[in-house]
Design a protein around this motif. Structure first.
Motif, mmCIF file in Angstrom:
data_model
loop_
_atom_site.group_PDB
_atom_site.id
_atom_site.type_symbol
_atom_site.label_atom_id
_atom_site.label_comp_id
_atom_site.label_asym_id
_atom_site.label_seq_id
_atom_site.Cartn_x
_atom_site.Cartn_y
_atom_site.Cartn_z
ATOM 1 N N THR A 95 0.820 -1.207 0.000
ATOM 2 C CA THR A 95 0.000 0.000 0.000
ATOM 3 C C THR A 95 0.855 1.258 0.000
ATOM 4 N N LEU A 141 1.130 4.221 -2.955
ATOM 5 C CA LEU A 141 0.906 5.655 -2.749
ATOM 6 C C LEU A 141 2.120 6.467 -3.191
ATOM 7 N N CYS A 182 -3.587 0.323 6.316
ATOM 8 C CA CYS A 182 -4.044 1.682 6.042
ATOM 9 C C CYS A 182 -2.857 2.645 6.053
ATOM 10 N N ARG A 228 -2.007 7.099 5.479
ATOM 11 C CA ARG A 228 -2.508 8.461 5.253
ATOM 12 C C ARG A 228 -1.687 9.128 4.151
ATOM 13 N N ARG A 267 -6.244 12.507 3.250
ATOM 14 C CA ARG A 267 -7.049 11.329 2.958
ATOM 15 C C ARG A 267 -6.340 10.075 3.460
ATOM 16 N N THR A 268 -7.050 8.985 3.428
ATOM 17 C CA THR A 268 -6.501 7.705 3.867
ATOM 18 C C THR A 268 -6.857 6.637 2.851
ATOM 19 N N MET A 269 -5.929 5.721 2.645
ATOM 20 C CA MET A 269 -6.154 4.572 1.771
ATOM 21 C C MET A 269 -5.970 3.300 2.593
ATOM 22 N N MET A 327 -10.554 4.572 -0.414
ATOM 23 C CA MET A 327 -9.894 5.852 -0.184
ATOM 24 C C MET A 327 -10.961 6.861 0.231
#
Length: 260
Positions: free
Chosen positions: A175, A179, A205, A207, A217-219, A232
């Protein structure tokens, strides 16, 4: 050897050739000893038969013939072979059931979610939408929810369902790397392993911030044996990790329904 074959299925930490190699190596000394004894008896019998009778004294009796394998020994060998073959067959059957019994889901994305409205983004997003280990995905979909305000609003979720029986935690560990390679966003260095919830599997998760708007935002990515995906959404720095995880789990369970 049977115990090693079964342990391989339970632990799944070593290749199948190891128990067979162990069995062969364990049996090599016994086989070598039997060969040596048989050769020694054969040579002794040949020497005894070649002795010349030089007097009235009786010649030394010849060594007894090499006995055949007794029935008990043959029965033990047969039983051991049957146990090993049975363990191998059992392991193969268990592995087949494990591979064919991956969880199956269907898409059930609601038209409204947490006060937001779903905006259809199209089906079948292709292989780049979600990390698809082994390219076993059967179908992909993505939905975007908008209209809310504050944390958790403007939510996007992308999912691929299929046979992912080889999936591991490494799927979600990427992740942060995803990003970092996404243009227009800046990771904030706050990534953590999350509780995957009722569907099981793995979740992580992280940020980040949208460079254009400055929106935090957060993924959250998840993976199990039957699906991989990510969600997201807006998430300020004040939004606790537990609340982020809860929203991610809620989204996952809202867009996927297990199929028996």
């Amino acid at each position: 050897m049977a115990a090693l074959v079964i342990a391989r299925h339970v632990l799944d930490g070593f290749p199948l050739w190891i128990p067979f190699a162990f069995a062969v190596l364990a049996d090599v000394p016994l086989l070598a000893l039997r060969l040596l004894l048989r050769d020694a008896r054969a040579r002794g019998g040949e020497r005894a038969s070649a002795v010349v009778d030089v007097g009235p004294a009786a010649a030394e009796p010849s060594l007894p013939a090499v006995p055949r394998r007794p029935r008990r020994e043959l029965a033990l060998i047969g039983a051991g072979t049957a146990v090993v073959l049975g363990a191998g067959a059992t392991t193969g059957a268990l592995r087949y059931v494990e591979y064919s019994a991956y969880p199956r889901y269907e898409a059930v994305a609601p038209y409204s979610f947490r006060g937001m409205t779903r905006m259809d983004m199209g089906e079948d997003l292709g292989g780049t939408a979600v990390n698809d280990p082994g390219r076993r995905g059967e179908s992909s979909f993505s939905h975007f929810y908008t209209g809310g305000s504050g944390d958790g609003s403007d939510l996007a979720v992308t999912v691929t369902v299929g046979d992912f029986h080889d999936a591991t935690a490494a799927v979600v560990e990427e992740t942060d790397a995803l990003l970092s390679s996404t243009p227009g966003v800046t990771p904030l260095g706050d990534g953590w392993t999350a509780d995957a919830g009722a569907y099981g599997g793995w979740m992580r998760c992280s940020r980040y911030e949208e460079n254009l708007t400055g929106t935090p935002r957060t993924m959250c990515s998840w993976a199990d044996k039957g699906s991989v995906g990510f969600v997201m959404f807006n998430a300020s720095e004040d939004m606790a990790h537990a609340d982020v995880e809860q929203l991610a789990r809620m989204t996952r369970q809202s867009v996927l329904r297990p199929v028996s």
